[in-house]
Design an enzyme around this catalytic site. Structure first.
Site, PDB file in Angstrom:
ATOM      1  N   ASP A 323      11.067   2.634  24.076  1.00  0.00           N
ATOM      2  CA  ASP A 323      11.085   1.239  24.487  1.00  0.00           C
ATOM      3  C   ASP A 323       9.647   0.892  24.880  1.00  0.00           C
ATOM      4  OD1 ASP A 323      12.022  -1.273  25.426  1.00  0.00           O
ATOM      5  OD2 ASP A 323      12.042  -0.469  27.468  1.00  0.00           O
ATOM      6  N   ASP A 509      14.169   2.539  29.867  1.00  0.00           N
ATOM      7  CA  ASP A 509      14.250   2.364  31.316  1.00  0.00           C
ATOM      8  C   ASP A 509      15.640   2.637  31.853  1.00  0.00           C
ATOM      9  OD1 ASP A 509      15.731   0.167  30.620  1.00  0.00           O
ATOM     10  OD2 ASP A 509      14.229  -1.303  31.180  1.00  0.00           O
ATOM     11  N   ASP A 513      18.673  -0.299  27.887  1.00  0.00           N
ATOM     12  CA  ASP A 513      18.655   0.616  26.746  1.00  0.00           C
ATOM     13  C   ASP A 513      19.791   1.636  26.772  1.00  0.00           C
ATOM     14  OD1 ASP A 513      16.298  -0.442  25.555  1.00  0.00           O
ATOM     15  OD2 ASP A 513      15.115   0.557  27.080  1.00  0.00           O
TER      16      ASP A 513
END
Length: 625
Positions: A323, A509, A513
């Site tokens: 991410d 995080d 996600d």
């Protein structure tokens, strides 16, 4: 000395050793007296073997007929009854020595985990009706004001109301540098106040706070076994009955075939040596110990593996997917460019955006509000996941978001425009560009991953193409997928895994996600110990926002797996070789062949355990550079 005398196992070994020496003396002084010699050795065997014999008997009644205690009991008693008194005692004595050393090793490994218990404080000082009151940590309720003085451990997750202090976070994050705490700072249970006095508002109960979560994760990790541990469990289930059956054949089949009862003693002796060597304790103890040590070593550094299976997935991954915001970048945004249409000033555009974002907790929203902090908040706001938001202001209906949101409400965006788009009452007003900064440790972290065998790095982000590619270029990311909704990230990860034909790790995080973390072969949640989504979805949890710990976690995983495999190969190779020598009669040609068999079993076990303990003592080798 007092501790020595309280150790019953060690006293049993010492007593057995003394009696074994006494047996040798009686045998030598009486020239092998037919009564005195077996009596002294019999007492020695009873002393050393009483606990093992009792375990073997209990195992029979519990349906565990062919465990290691049963094998050793049969081997020692069998050797005794064929006249090999000293060797019968030696089998049991050295088995006890091996067990004692192994149990000490296991206790040392468990001590690494047990030390984590210290970060769960028992007591808390709270402010009730203006008075300080000490209560059990479990009695602290959400909303209570907790008083933290120097040396105190934070009892529950809380946010600082007032005061300033330095906080030791090493127990949770493995980070040695203290955290500077002040009003608004979030504290996790288990942290230690170094100086100053803090008043903090409890945000979680003791049972759901960070230290309790970490402890639960580590304790439960041993239940989620690796392929190697599952192999040993299944292997032992078939291995022991097979070797017992082979020992029976070795003992009785040759005399039957040869029709010569005089050779029975020799073949029984071979079978007993075969049984001694075949004991699977080297595998049963050392392989789980390697993973247990790896879990403890990682936990000390703020890396939580959710079981042995997590080691397999992380070590074998060949693709690393990340991410962007909060993972590769700091998540600290600032407005870098404001582009209004003609007739609209920059200040007017920023005030509209700030008012619309007034109630959002997203990091980007905080940056937009900071650009015009005095703007009055919107009357109502509707969040559009992955696209932006729609707000009602005194000036009209305002939309703030990406090109997809503008398309949904029918607003045309200039082809050369980029950033966050703003529209009012169906008309385009301009765009605001914000920028995030790359974490300093990301570039060396990615280089370490490449050296460890990661062949491709990918970034998945909901951010716009231009800033996403800028960050990827700065970091050295191989491939970028931008403008993705959460469900599109999931699909993108599946496509990457299928295209590359390799296992993938995903770092996020741990909140937005969660689906992607669950889908990856190895999901790594950064700084997500406070998130239920992170704990449920991830395989590995980093308790601090430090990407540098990702290569360390991978190194620990590889080391642990390598040690477990070394133990499996080494133990099986030595045992099979010595078992063949015992069955063929090579060992029985040498004086004290049973002693060789005992050393082959106990020695292999101890070497395998010592090898496994490398995971316990490997913290310095895996520490960040």
């Amino acid at each position: 000395m007092k501790k020595l005398w309280n150790d019953k196992n060690l006293l049993q070994i010492l007593a057995g050793g003394i009696l074994l020496i006494a047996g040798f003396l009686v045998e030598h002084l009486t020239d092998g007296h037919p009564i005195a010699t077996p009596i002294v050795f019999g007492i020695a065997l009873a002393t050393t073997g009483c606990s093992v014999f009792w375990r073997a008997i209990r195992g029979i009644f519990r349906g565990q007929l062919l465990d290691e205690a049963f094998l050793m009991a049969i081997a020692s008693i069998g050797a005794f009854f064929i006249g090999e008194y000293a060797e019968g005692v030696a089998v049991m004595l050295f088995y006890l020595v091996g067990e004692y050393c192994e149990s000490r090793a296991v206790r040392r490994s468990r001590a690494e985990i047990k030390s984590l218990m210290e970060m769960c404080p028992d007591r808390a000082l709270v402010l009730k009706d203006g008075n300080e009151e000490e209560v059990a940590a479990e009695e602290v309720e959400i909303g209570d004001t907790v008083i933290l003085r120097p040396g105190a451990r934070v009892p529950v997750d809380a946010v600082v109301l007032s005061g300033d202090a330095d906080i030791n976070t090493a127990a949770l994050t493995g980070e040695s540098l203290p955290l500077s705490a002040h009003a608004g700072t979030s504290l996790k249970s288990g942290m230690i106040v170094l100086n100053g006095v803090l008043y903090a508002k409890a945000e979680r109960t003791a049972e759901t706070s960070a230290s309790a979560r970490i402890l639960t994760l580590v304790q439960d990790a041993s239940e989620r076994k690796s392929k190697q541990e599952n192999f040993i469990t299944a292997f032992s289930r078939f291995y022991t009955p097979i070797v017992v059956g082979l020992a029976v054949l070795v003992a009785f089949l040759p005399p039957i075939i040869l029709r010569d009862a005089s050779v029975l003693r020799d073949w029984v002796y071979r079978a007993l040596m075969f049984l001694v060597v075949s004991c699977p304790c080297a595998l049963v103890i050392s392989v789980p110990l390697a993973f247990f040590g790896g879990i403890g070593c990682a936990a000390k550094q703020g890396i939580l593996f959710k079981g042995g299976c997590s080691f397999d997935a992380l070590a074998s991954a060949k693709v690393a997917v990340f991410d962007k915001t909060g993972t590769l970048t700091k998540g600290e945004f600032s407005v870098t460019e404001v582009t209004p249409v003609r007739g609209v000033t920059k200040e007017e555009l920023l005030r509209l955006v700030s008012a619309a974002e007034a109630h959002s907790t997203h990091p980007i929203a905080r940056a937009l509000r900071a650009a015009a902090p005095d703007a009055p908040p919107a009357k109502s706001v509707k969040d559009v996941p992955g696209k932006g938001l729609l707000a009602v202001l005194p000036q009209g209906k305002v939309a703030v978001g990406n090109a997809a949101l503008m398309a949904d409400i029918g607003v045309a965006v200039p082809a050369d425009a980029s950033g966050i788009f703003v529209a009012k009452d169906g008309g385009y007003l301009g765009s605001v560009t914000i920028a995030d900064t790359l974490r300093e440790e990301v570039v060396p972290m990615l280089a370490d991953l490449k050296r460890s065998g990661i062949r491709k790095t990918v970034m998945l982000t909901g951010d716009h193409e231009t800033p996403a590619r800028a960050i990827a270029k700065q970091a050295g990311i191989d491939e970028v997928h931008a403008g993705l909704l959460p469900e599109e990230k999931y699909a993108a990860l599946e496509e990457i895994m299928e295209t590359e034909g390799a296992k993938a790790l995903y770092v996020g995080d741990g909140i937005n996600d969660a689906p992607v973390l669950a889908r990856a072969d190895a999901g790594i949640a950064m700084g997500g110990i406070g998130s239920d989504a992170a704990i449920e979805a991830a395989d590995v949890i980093l308790t601090s926002d430090q990407p540098a710990k990702i290569p360390i976690a991978r190194k620990i995983a590889k080391m642990t797996l390598r040690i477990a495999k070394e133990n499996i190969v080494f133990a099986l190779a030595v045992k099979i070789a010595v078992m063949a020598l015992a069955a063929s009669g090579v060992l029985s040609r040498f004086p004290g062949g049973m002693w060789v068999a005992v050393f082959a079993d106990v020695g292999v076990s101890l070497l395998a355990v010592l090898n496994a303990l490398r995971t316990v003592f490997s913290r310095k080798k895996t520490a960040p550079r």
